[in-house]
Design an enzyme around this catalytic site. Structure first.
Site, PDB file in Angstrom:
ATOM      1  N   LYS A1123       0.866  -1.196   0.000  1.00 44.96           N
ATOM      2  CA  LYS A1123       0.000   0.000   0.000  1.00 44.96           C
ATOM      3  C   LYS A1123       0.888   1.225   0.000  1.00 44.96           C
ATOM      4  CE  LYS A1123      -2.567   1.469   3.588  1.00 44.96           C
ATOM      5  NZ  LYS A1123      -3.760   1.583   4.487  1.00 44.96           N
ATOM      6  N   LYS A1232      -9.657  -0.263  11.191  1.00 40.39           N
ATOM      7  CA  LYS A1232      -8.695   0.014  12.257  1.00 40.39           C
ATOM      8  C   LYS A1232      -9.456  -0.057  13.576  1.00 40.39           C
ATOM      9  CE  LYS A1232      -5.650   3.082   9.600  1.00 40.39           C
ATOM     10  NZ  LYS A1232      -6.344   3.299   8.324  1.00 40.39           N
TER      11      LYS A1232
END
Length: 1655
Positions: A1123, A1232
């Site tokens: 990423k 998250k």
């Protein structure tokens, strides 16, 4: 002469203005009105009373307003005011008994107050109506008697605070006011007795009327008035009634408490002797309300003998209460039709289709619980009634069928419309009689007795239809034809009265006398270990009420059928503290999909109340388990036992059976069995809700699940057969949110919910006549009816649309038609699996393309077609707001519906299996516990760590500077009572809303509240169990805990529980104990399912070649996914160049993700997107800065997008918000957990994504190995979940997902002594984390002490006493202290009335890391004591705020050296405010929590002083415990009473040592006695923080006014008035903010301290 006042409320109203007295407008005399205590009235003079003696022996309290004598206290409220809710009762007799018992208890401990108002109120069955009750008391020797109806058409005439009440009736007067002038004085005087905080305590009365109490005469007299507070009254609401008794005494008026008790007891004794009856006819009160029914005095005027007999039939029906006539057109039935239509008390309706008409009559009988009369012509018209007759017979619904017929000479002679109608309905009617053709040779009373007999048979158990065949010869109209009056012989008395000719009297023993006959049943129930209450079809509100009380008393698990009225329940309050009293198993049907549940769930005693259970699975389960004892209770003698399980058959009404049970002692048996059943039900409910709401399309289960949200107390449901009723039974929501229109007093009643009336044709369960039945049901029950029906059922009864369009006197209906263009139920049956599609469509589904909209248009009915969830919600909302009928057509499909049902069933079964297995595997599963919990937290500790990173985290600002980079956070250790320890990590970053200081204050708070907290074995289920535990056990609103704190706490607790149960965290999370993939790797024998691939993270700085080089190195290390952080450069094309360079070097061997973190504008994102379309990005994470542009970006670019920050901003209903992102262009969600607030919320979003074939990717936020270990376990758990979802939904299993855990490469140091091992395979296949390595890491986890900066094991609170002496006073204070030293700035906490220094301990411990915290027991409270107080003057006979402030100042100066901050709540807030204004040299600022500067108005201050004096007197006389009961009943404490720790809070209030001193403090510190500080506020120089609760409207208003006052005084100066006075509204709490929601208070106070210290 009038002895009973019965008037319709019309024209009198009271209005209150701030600057004027109330005004009265009246348009005619003799009007009846209600006066409510809406505001203070000033009494110009003080009355004396005339205590009147009436015919009886009891004195009455009557005030003659014209004869006022000043006494100086008439403008003050009475000393004692109390409204007490008694337990709900089964019958009116029980209610009177309960009040008598309450009075007897009161006599044992009478109040010492010289004046008072005491109100007892008790909920009674809803069928007890105000007018009916009053009529049953008509021979009482009690005056006055009144009835007030609020059902009026002119809404402007309704008092706003009375609009929820339908009517009120009363007998007797607790106190009365009369006079011939000074009416405003009378109103003012009433206010003295209306100070009670009860919205239902009112005065009623007359104007323009003179009342003679001795003769009970009422005469017109302009200017005169008579008002009274009823002694006994019945308040009628929608779905409930309330019996109340009012007790008023006033020694100053020579009327004592003893006399008031004697008066009320006498009235209750009279009332108890009167049997209650319910009117069988609807009475309209007008000038002719009591006139003789038309026909009784006109029988002799009938034109011919046919009309005579028809008139007698109709008249007798009306007298028996049968006033609803359903008439089919026809010639032979003309005499009956004309007679019914001409009767003034008959309501007639008609339809050209006899079948629909009969079902309509059936529906009316269902709704009203009394028969409708059906009139038809002869021939096949009679046969068309047969389907409805069968349904009525099978379901015990009374009907009276009057079928016209040809006379005998035309039978079997070929006459037109002549068929054999004798016993036409066979065994399906309870009674048949064939009348002879009318003739004057037969006495007419034979007709009357026939009707009486038929109706008796129809309405006695077993109820059902009755048939009277009525042959008529011509003439059939009312042409004159002579007949002999001799046939009327014996009817003279009947024609003079209004009663039926034959009155049937059923003599039976009182139900309590039958106790011996059911002693065996009671014994079996008393000894049941696993009792199960099964509630079938219930027809009346009273039966629902009886079962409700019964279920609460037994505390057995309750399986309520959808037609029981208890399957769907309307909450009357947001508080759910009552949930332990009721164990509703709303979804047992779906839980039984699991064979494990069937094997485990083995009830030993089943009690079934009511017939027929809709659920096939429940019936099959009962056959499977064959309980030892099966008791069936119903009022009919029929078997109704298809499985042949019943061992004991009790023929009794539900009310009678409940009466026996409620009079019998039952042992309390709290077992794992019931608690686990409740948990299983909760799991199923959440699973069903998840799938229904996560599915973006409008589905049939969604309709069934959501309809309850659009119902209120005035709504009833009618459900069609086939799938409609089954779907609501399976998927209907058990609890409906509280309605804003619910009467306020009901929120404190128990139970604070009402069952919803639900009906359906389940006698024969046919699909015919459903619409017509529902319309009749709406007429009969007089409610707004919501009908849910399938398209085939709807089309089967389209003639019902003619009845619907013929708008009769009823409330509007909403009909939901589920149109899947065929019979969907067959798609769920085995036949659908083995039959060709063309045969299914033609012969089973009967597919069609008929336009329902066109059908509605043809009948002039409103039609709405809905195809989305939003359209359905809007349609149902609109239909409830408008007063018109509406057909809502829901488009569906048979195949999709069958598939969705299957998916829900499979997931539900899986969830139940997992939960049951998890519970059975825990060590406590064999123990008996009421909470399924024997885990307990021993302690919690936390440490602050600081670890070095190899590079700045990508969350840090780009201009970070420096060479060394560090990560700080907390590690928490939660120890269980068996010494198992679980660790969690809390490390907020720049992207968190909270910082380390915010986190630490909550950790210090949790160290205190977690100690000794019980843990539930349900926590790993994650399906809302953590949220429930946090609120119920810790008493903290979930929204108040910072996301990172919640995540760390969940991690630590789950790690501890997993270790205790000897399993991996990944297996424990969600209770998934089996692996879905079994492929085995060669490497160490670890299965692929035990590895989690990791995505590398690259901070995209440097030139494209530099970044490409970094990516290339990662690829060769084994990373297959990377990423890139983008949007860090000025030009998006530079980021595109980086990606282009990577593809040039590595091609498509590596998967690329990019993350823009919402930093691009829409145009920048488009520019980047257009440049990378050909580079096969897996997704772009948050490409645009505005959430509203995400879908637009997907559609315009066609590029895949992932959500991240968007998820963190979601609040409230998660699934509802996620509906906006179903778009296929959104391919992933990046989770998250530390941002989202734990595993629980993340798991919901992940599952939603997986259901929509989107990737659920776990991403770390630069935590240590400890946090990474939790993420790896969670990612593994999600992978197993995804495999199960793919298997169930028959989707191709997606490739293994690489999770965003590459932040481990940033760790130069680690929190753990041994770092977590990440596998870099030598062959470069994939970088992975192994579950085996994680498991080893957690088992051997030790904190690396070298990175620990400090350790906190909890703060000790020091307790000591200090004596303060001053001029005229001496006091010993108890203090609690935590944190800091004597030299540091101190925060002084001052509690409110009834509080103590201990109230502040959680807040003190939370703040003590940086602040010295001291709390003080104020005078009269806790362990502080007054050692002497010398008044400075004769007038100062009490302690003032000033004197207490002076003592506190001296005390504070003795224990601190510098300035202090004061934090005060309520009474303590007033003291803190005073000290901050007066002693600004010592006080640097003040936090005022729910405080007030005092009462400005002199009259209000006098009132408050009087009230507090009375409260203090009650405290001294009755003790602290009784006082606390009364004190916390006030409206101010509503939110606190709803708090799960309310009882614990009150128990702490019981520990005050000196009650006399406490009472004196109440008097001394009364806001009425103390000087207000409003003027001093204008000179405020020190900063103030005002904290109030969101639900505390009163003190919110006071705080806003304080802010305005302070800011207005500095409007022209340079001072920052906003900094000088700040207001914080704390959500989800009321007045006691610091007790109800302490975490926001802690945060606000700390930030205030920081601001004050800086300034």
């Amino acid at each position: 002469m009038l002895t009973t006042g019965i008037f319709q409320y019309t024209t009198i109203s009271l209005s209150h203005h701030s600057s004027s007295r109330p005004w009265l407008s009246s348009r005619r005399p003799h009007s009846f009105c209600g006066v409510d205590a809406l505001g203070p009235f000033r009494l110009s003079s003080n009355p004396t009373s005339q205590v009147c003696v009436q015919k009886g022996c009891y004195r009455k309290l009557e005030i003659v307003v014209d004869e006022f004598v000043e006494t100086g206290c008439s403008d003050l409220p009475v000393e004692f005011c109390l409204s007490r809710n008694l337990e709900p009762v089964l019958t009116l007799r029980h209610a009177v008994d309960a009040m008598m018992e309450a009075l007897n208890m009161l006599k044992l401990e009478p109040p010492c107050s010289k004046s008072g108002v005491l109100r007892f109120q008790v909920l009674v069955p809803p069928s007890i109506k105000a007018l009916d009750w009053l009529c049953s008391q008509n021979s009482l020797d009690i005056f006055p008697q009144h009835y007030l109806a609020l059902q009026i058409e002119e809404q402007s005439h309704v008092l706003t605070n009375m609009i929820e009440m339908l009517g009120v009736s009363g007998v007797g007067a607790a106190i009365s006011f009369r006079g011939s002038s000074h009416i405003l004085k009378g109103y003012n005087l009433m206010e003295r007795y209306l100070s009670l905080e009860s919205p239902l305590l009112r005065t009623y009365g007359f104007t323009g009327v003179d009342c003679n109490m001795k003769s009970n005469l009422m005469d017109k007299l302009p200017g005169s008035f008579y008002f009274f507070i009823p002694q006994i009254e019945l308040n009628e609401f929608e779905n409930c009634s309330l019996l109340a008794s009012n007790l008023v005494w006033d020694v100053s008026l020579s009327f004592t408490f003893e006399e008031a008790i004697q008066l009320l007891e006498g009235s209750l004794h009279q009332v108890s002797k009167k049997c209650y009856f319910r009117n069988s006819t609807s009475v309209v009160f007008n000038k002719k309300a009591f006139a003789l029914p038309c026909g009784t005095n006109k029988v002799t005027d009938c034109a011919n003998i046919n009309m005579l007999w028809a008139s007698l039939i109709v008249e007798e029906c009306v007298r028996l209460g049968l006033t609803y006539f359903c008439i089919a057109p026809g010639s032979r039935s003309s005499p009956l039709t004309l007679s019914a239509c001409r009767h003034p008390l008959a309501t007639c309706t008609s339809c050209y289709d006899e079948r629909s008409l009969a079902f309509h009559a059936l529906g009316y009988a269902r709704g009203s619980n009394k028969p409708a009369v059906v009139i038809t012509s002869s021939g096949t018209a009679v046969s068309n009634l047969f389907p409805a007759v069968v349904e009525a017979s099978q379901d015990f619904i009374p009907l009276l069928l009057l079928t016209a017929d040809r006379p005998p000479e035309l039978q079997d002679a070929g006459a037109n419309q002549a068929i054999d109608q004798i016993n036409h309905f066979g065994k399906y009617v309870r009674f048949f009689f064939n009348l002879p053709p009318p003739t004057d040779e037969i006495l007419a009373r034979m007709v009357l007795t026939t009707i009486d007999s038929a109706v008796y048979n129809a309405t006695q158990s077993p109820c059902g239809p009755v048939h009277i065949n009525c042959p008529f010869r011509e003439p059939l109209d009312d042409v004159r034809k002579e007949w002999s009056l001799n046939c009327l012989k014996g009817l003279d008395l009947w024609m003079l009265e209004e009663e039926p000719f034959t009155k049937y009297i059923k003599v039976q023993y009182h139900v309590r006398n039958c106790h011996d006959q059911v002693i065996k049943v009671l014994d079996l129930m008393q000894n049941a270990n696993r009792g199960l209450l099964l509630v079938g079809v219930i027809h009346t509100d009273d039966e629902i009420w009886a079962v409700l009380l019964l279920s609460k008393y037994l505390s057995w698990p309750i399986v309520a059928d959808v037609l029981s009225g208890l399957r769907l329940r309307n909450l009357l309050t947001s508080c759910q503290s009552f949930e332990d009293d009721f164990l509703f198993l709303d979804h047992l049907d779906r839980a039984l999909l699991s064979q494990s549940v069937k094997n485990w769930l083995q009830p030993d005693v089943v009690v079934q109340i009511g017939s027929r259970i809709t659920s096939k699975l429940v019936g099959q389960f009962l056959e499977f388990c064959s309980p030892f004892c099966y008791i069936f209770v119903n009022d009919h003698p029929y078997r109704h036992d298809p499985s042949h399980l019943v061992t004991h058959r009790v023929q009794s009404s539900i009310v009678e059976f409940a009466d026996i049970i409620l009079a019998t002692e039952f042992p309390e048996r709290s077992t794992n069995w019931g608690c686990l059943l409740k948990e299983l039900n909760t799991v199923v409910a959440r699973e069903i809700s998840f799938h229904i709401h996560s599915e973006s399309l409008l589905t049939e289960p969604y309709v069934a699940h959501s309809i309850g949200d659009f119902t209120g107390v005035d709504t009833a449901l009618f459900l069609g057969n086939s799938m409609a009723i089954r779907d609501v039974d399976m998927y209907g929501k058990g609890w409906m949110k509280p309605s804003n229109t619910s009467p306020l007093f009901l929120s404190d009643c128990n139970p604070p919910f009402k069952g919803m009336l639900v009906s359906g044709n389940r006698g024969a369960s046919g699909i015919d006549g459903v619409l017509s039945t529902s319309i009749g049901f709406a007429v009969g029950c007089n409610k707004r009816v919501l009908c849910v029906v399938g398209d085939i059922s709807f089309l089967h009864d389209t003639n019902g649309l003619a009845i619907l369009s013929n708008r009769m006197k009823r409330k509007p209906m909403t009909v939901i038609v589920i149109n899947n263009q065929g019979g969907a139920i067959f798609s769920l049956l085995p036949i659908a699996v083995r039959t060709e599609p063309n045969l299914l469509n033609q012969y089973f589904y009967t597919s069609h393309d008929i336009s329902i909209g066109q059908l509605c248009m043809a009948h002039g009915l409103k039609h709405l077609l809905v195809q989305t969830k939003m359209e359905l919600r809007r349609a149902l909302w609109d239909s409830q707001q408008h007063y018109s009928d509406c057909i809502v057509e829901v488009k569906s499909g048979i195949t999709n519906n069958a598939m969705f049902h299957s998916i829900i069933n499979k997931f539900t079964c899986q969830a139940v299996d997992q939960v049951l297995e998890a519970v059975m595997r825990t060590p406590m599963s064999g123990n008996v516990s009421s909470k399924l919990s024997n885990y307990k937290i021993l302690k919690m500790e936390y440490s602050l760590y600081r670890i070095q990173l190899s590079a700045p985290p990508t969350t840090a600002p780009t201009n970070h500077g420096g060479k060394d980079f560090y990560r700080e956070g907390f590690v928490i250790a939660i120890s269980l009572d068996d010494n198992n320890v679980g660790y969690g990590e809390i490390a907020p970053t720049e992207i968190h809303k909270e910082d380390l200081l915010d986190v630490e204050e909550q950790l210090r708070f949790l160290v205190h509240v977690l100690e000794g907290a019980e843990l539930s074995c349900h926590l790993p289920f994650l399906r809302g169990s953590f949220s429930h535990w946090i609120w119920k056990t810790l008493g903290i609103p979930n929204s108040s805990i910072f996301p990172s704190v919640r995540f760390g706490m969940e991690m630590a607790i789950l790690n501890a529980l997993a270790r205790r149960n000897g399993c991996r965290l990944s297996d424990y999370l969600g209770c998934q104990f089996t692996n879905s993939v079994t492929d085995v790797c060669v490497d160490k024998g670890i299965s692929k399912a035990d590895k989690v691939p990791i995505c590398a993270l690259v901070d995209c700085h440097g030139t494209p070649k530099v970044v490409t080089h970094v990516v290339s190195q990662l690829f060769h290390e084994g990373f297959t996914t990377v990423k890139l952080k983008v949007a860090r450069r000025v030009d998006p094309m530079e980021d595109a160049a980086v990606i282009s360079e990577i593809r040039k070097m590595l091609g498509y061997q590596i998967t690329i993700r990019v993350d823009a973190n919402r930093k691009w504008t829409y145009n920048d994102a488009l520019l980047f997107g257009s440049s990378v379309k050909c580079f096969a990005l897996q997704y772009i994470e948050e490409p645009v800065c505005f959430e509203a542009d995400i879908i637009k970006f997907c559609e315009e670019t066609g590029l895949p997008v992932a959500l991240d920050e968007t998820l963190g901003s979601i609040t409230g209903e998660i699934l509802q918000k996620l509906e906006n992102f179903v778009h296929p262009g959104i391919v992933a969600v990046v989770l998250k957990p530390s941002i989202l607030g734990g595993f629980e919320k993340a798991a919901v979003i992940a599952k939603w994504a997986q259901m929509h074939e989107k990737m659920a990717i776990i991403s770390s936020t630069f935590e240590s190995s400890l946090g990474l270990s939790a993420y790896i376990n969670f990612a593994h758990c999600l992978e197993k979940s995804n495999s199960a979802i793919s298997e169930i939904r028959k989707m191709a299993h997606s490739a293994t997902i690489a999770h965003g855990l590459g932040t481990f490469q940033w760790l130069k140091e680690d929190l753990s002594a041994e770092a977590l091992k990440i596998r870099f395979p030598p062959n470069g296949s994939m970088v992975e984390a192994s579950l085996e390595d994680v498991d080893i890491f957690l088992q051997h986890f030790q904190v690396n002490q070298e990175v620990i900066l400090k350790v906190c094991k909890g703060e000790d609170v020091r307790s000591y006493k200090l004596q303060v002496k001053g001029k005229g006073f001496s006091c010993s204070f108890k203090l609690l202290e935590a944190g800091g030293d004597k030299e540091s700035k101190a925060v002084i906490f001052l509690h409110g009335f009834l509080g103590s220094s201990q109230d502040w301990i959680p807040l003190m411990k939370a703040m003590s890391s940086t602040t010295r915290c001291i709390s003080i027991d104020l005078p009269g409270h806790g362990e502080s004591c007054d050692l002497g107080h010398t008044p400075r003057s004769q007038q100062e006979c009490y302690q003032s705020i000033e004197s207490v402030a002076e003592m506190l100042l001296k005390l504070i100066c003795d224990i601190t050296t510098g300035g202090v901050i004061l934090v005060g709540y309520s009474m303590g807030g007033r003291i803190a405010l005073h000290m901050s204004l007066k002693y600004s040299e010592k006080v640097d600022g003040a936090v005022i929590i729910s405080g007030s500067p005092g009462v400005r108005d002199e009259i209000s201050r006098r009132v408050r002083t009087s009230q507090d004096n009375a409260r203090a007197s009650y405290l001294l006389s009755h003790g602290l415990n009784r006082f606390l009961e009364i004190f916390y009943e006030g409206a101010l404490w509503k939110s606190l009473r709803d708090h799960p720790h309310f009882k614990k809070i009150v128990s702490h209030r019981e520990k005050h040592q000196d009650i006399k001193a406490l009472a004196q403090a109440l008097i001394d510190f009364s806001t009425g006695r103390q000087r207000p500080l409003w003027e001093e506020l204008k000179h405020c120089k020190k900063p103030l923080l005002l904290i109030v609760g969101e639900k505390d409207e009163k003190f919110r208003g006071i705080a806003e006014e304080m802010c305005r006052e302070i800011r207005s005084s500095f409007s022209g100066e340079a001072t920052n008035d906003e900094e000088l006075c700040e207001m914080v509204i704390v959500p989800e709490c009321g007045h006691a903010v610091h007790l109800e929601n302490p975490l926001p208070v802690i945060n606000a106070v700390r930030k205030f301290l920081t601001r004050v210290n800086i300034s």
